[in-house]
Motif scaffolding. Structure first.
Motif, PDB file in Angstrom:
ATOM      1  N   VAL A 155      21.490 -32.495   0.871  1.00 28.03           N
ATOM      2  CA  VAL A 155      20.987 -33.106  -0.362  1.00 28.03           C
ATOM      3  C   VAL A 155      19.469 -33.166  -0.362  1.00 28.03           C
ATOM      4  O   VAL A 155      18.821 -33.085  -1.413  1.00 28.03           O
ATOM      5  CB  VAL A 155      21.592 -34.521  -0.528  1.00 28.03           C
ATOM      6  CG1 VAL A 155      20.934 -35.274  -1.680  1.00 28.03           C
ATOM      7  CG2 VAL A 155      23.094 -34.421  -0.754  1.00 28.03           C
ATOM      8  N   ASN A 156      18.891 -33.280   0.820  1.00 30.35           N
ATOM      9  CA  ASN A 156      17.438 -33.410   0.942  1.00 30.35           C
ATOM     10  C   ASN A 156      16.691 -32.181   0.427  1.00 30.35           C
ATOM     11  O   ASN A 156      15.500 -32.245   0.142  1.00 30.35           O
ATOM     12  CB  ASN A 156      17.074 -33.665   2.413  1.00 30.35           C
ATOM     13  CG  ASN A 156      15.641 -34.110   2.594  1.00 30.35           C
ATOM     14  OD1 ASN A 156      15.138 -34.920   1.826  1.00 30.35           O
ATOM     15  ND2 ASN A 156      14.979 -33.593   3.609  1.00 30.35           N
ATOM     16  N   LYS A 157      17.404 -31.063   0.288  1.00 32.08           N
ATOM     17  CA  LYS A 157      16.774 -29.820  -0.147  1.00 32.08           C
ATOM     18  C   LYS A 157      16.705 -29.678  -1.670  1.00 32.08           C
ATOM     19  O   LYS A 157      16.107 -28.731  -2.178  1.00 32.08           O
ATOM     20  CB  LYS A 157      17.541 -28.616   0.419  1.00 32.08           C
ATOM     21  CG  LYS A 157      17.651 -28.602   1.938  1.00 32.08           C
ATOM     22  CD  LYS A 157      18.553 -27.469   2.403  1.00 32.08           C
ATOM     23  CE  LYS A 157      18.731 -27.475   3.915  1.00 32.08           C
ATOM     24  NZ  LYS A 157      19.646 -26.394   4.371  1.00 32.08           N
ATOM     25  N   LEU A 158      17.312 -30.587  -2.410  1.00 31.33           N
ATOM     26  CA  LEU A 158      17.457 -30.414  -3.849  1.00 31.33           C
ATOM     27  C   LEU A 158      16.256 -30.871  -4.664  1.00 31.33           C
ATOM     28  O   LEU A 158      16.215 -30.647  -5.868  1.00 31.33           O
ATOM     29  CB  LEU A 158      18.716 -31.161  -4.340  1.00 31.33           C
ATOM     30  CG  LEU A 158      20.041 -30.719  -3.714  1.00 31.33           C
ATOM     31  CD1 LEU A 158      21.186 -31.525  -4.303  1.00 31.33           C
ATOM     32  CD2 LEU A 158      20.275 -29.232  -3.911  1.00 31.33           C
ATOM     33  N   GLY A 159      15.307 -31.514  -4.033  1.00 33.26           N
ATOM     34  CA  GLY A 159      14.129 -31.976  -4.762  1.00 33.26           C
ATOM     35  C   GLY A 159      13.632 -33.298  -4.220  1.00 33.26           C
ATOM     36  O   GLY A 159      14.402 -34.082  -3.654  1.00 33.26           O
ATOM     37  N   GLU A 160      12.341 -33.568  -4.414  1.00 37.34           N
ATOM     38  CA  GLU A 160      11.733 -34.773  -3.851  1.00 37.34           C
ATOM     39  C   GLU A 160      12.250 -36.058  -4.487  1.00 37.34           C
ATOM     40  O   GLU A 160      12.156 -37.127  -3.890  1.00 37.34           O
ATOM     41  CB  GLU A 160      10.213 -34.701  -3.997  1.00 37.34           C
ATOM     42  CG  GLU A 160       9.562 -33.600  -3.165  1.00 37.34           C
ATOM     43  CD  GLU A 160       8.053 -33.579  -3.304  1.00 37.34           C
ATOM     44  OE1 GLU A 160       7.525 -34.412  -4.094  1.00 37.34           O
ATOM     45  OE2 GLU A 160       7.403 -32.761  -2.636  1.00 37.34           O
TER      46      GLU A 160
END
Length: 369
Positions: A155-160
């Protein structure tokens, strides 16, 4: 014929070795409303453990299991959460969706499983609604909802903005317990242990380790006996010497040994039978291991050989001399790179090669076995 050993997928309690202590702890903690962060290297049985826990809690809770693997967009995450939320619903899904969705009206896709789909262009509203969904479900049913995010680090890769929005919403929920499962140890530690992360200190940490030989041995013996095969304690010890208690590879090697014994009608497998099985497994995996080995630097190979040999002090002058290193800082950097590649793991103060079969392969090409 039901095999006595199963690997590579979720299993029920009858095929699950050990973890009684972790299971009981999870059940108590989850029922009390405490969020849990559960992580370990890959293939340690995290997903199976949590599924067994949810099954044993039964009607006391409403489960929502979200697999974050392969999610590429915020819209997909919203759909995964929403689809998982209706998976255990016993009544009419249309009526439920009217109750729990306020700002959007998702489309229902009926196939092998009922799934939820949102329109393009309403991703932000859909995401916000999906995050509110567990608490609304809890209020609707009057029972605790347990949300499990498997491979949560993805999930951390989906956007800040994703993690801050999730934390902001989840911390308001009174009737929901969250379980976050992850296999990428470094990323999970950053998400839940770094003061810079929105999810810092969001729950209790539970780390799974390899299973002790004392606990694994009776499980293996019993499973062979159930299938009509007798296995000596010494042979079980040899299996665990190879796998070092790794749940996945222990079950895999036992399955291969059981399969060979069943095919040949052998009711008493020997050390020679185990050696033949190991040779078959290494033949099947050698191409993959060669690719991994070829991708490594000379220094990375040196450290892997040292770990396979169970070397002690990696920073002593003797070690540096024997393995061709000029500085201890170089070894430190190599170990860090191997951990990032998930080729090695640390348990206590000891480094282990993540895949014990790769370790055995390394020993053989290094002339140690």
């Amino acid at each position: 014929m039901e095999p006595p050993f199963i690997y590579g997928r979720k299993v029920g309690k009858e095929h699950f070795a050990d973890r009684e202590e972790e299971l009981e702890k999870l059940k108590i903690v989850i029922a009390s409303g405490q969020n849990v962060i559960l992580y370990s290297p890959r293939r340690y049985g995290k997903s199976s453990l949590v599924s067994i826990m949810l099954n044993e809690l039964g009607g006391k809770i409403y489960p929502i299991e979200v697999d974050c693997s392969g999610i590429l967009t915020k819209k997909e995450l919203a759909e995964k959460i929403s689809s998982a939320a209706i998976a255990s619903w016993k009544g009419r899904v249309e009526e439920l969706l009217k109750k729990v969705f306020k700002a959007v009206r998702p489309k229902i896709l009926i196939g092998e499983n009922i799934e939820v789909e949102f329109l393009f262009g309403e991703e932000d509203k859909a995401f916000e609604e999906a995050l509110k969904l567990p608490e609304r479900l809890s209020q609707t049913m009057g029972k605790r909802v347990v949300v499990v995010f498997d491979e949560f680090q993805e999930v951390n890769k989906l956007g800040e903005d994703i993690l801050p929005k999730m934390r902001s919403e989840f911390q308001k929920h009174k009737g929901v317990t969250y379980v976050f499962i992850g296999s990428k140890m470094g990323m999970m530690r950053y998400i839940f242990q770094s003061p810079k992360s929105p999810f810092y200190n969001f729950g209790m940490h539970l780390i799974l380790k390899r299973i002790s030989r004392k606990k694994f041995k009776p499980f293996i013996v019993e499973k062979f006996i159930e299938s009509g095969i007798t296995i000596e304690d010494e042979l079980v010890g040899s299996i665990l010497e190879i796998t070092k208690g790794h749940p996945h590879y222990t079950q895999m090697l036992c399955y291969k040994l059981w399969l060979n014994a069943t095919l040949t009608g052998n009711k008493h497998p020997s050390q020679e039978d185990l050696e033949k099985t190991v040779a078959e497994v290494l033949d099947e995996t050698s191409e993959l291991f060669e690719e991994i080995w070829d991708s490594l630097t000379l220094n990375q190979r040196r450290v892997l050989v040292a770990i396979a040999r169970e070397e002690g002090d990696f920073y002593s002058k003797d070690f540096l001399t024997r393995y061709g290193f000029e500085r201890a800082s170089t070894v430190q950097a190599v170990i860090r790179s191997l951990r990032e590649k998930e080729l090695i793991v640390k348990e206590g103060e000891k480094y282990l090669i993540e895949n014990p079969l790769f370790e055995l392969w390394i020993k053989r090409i290094a002339g140690d076995h």
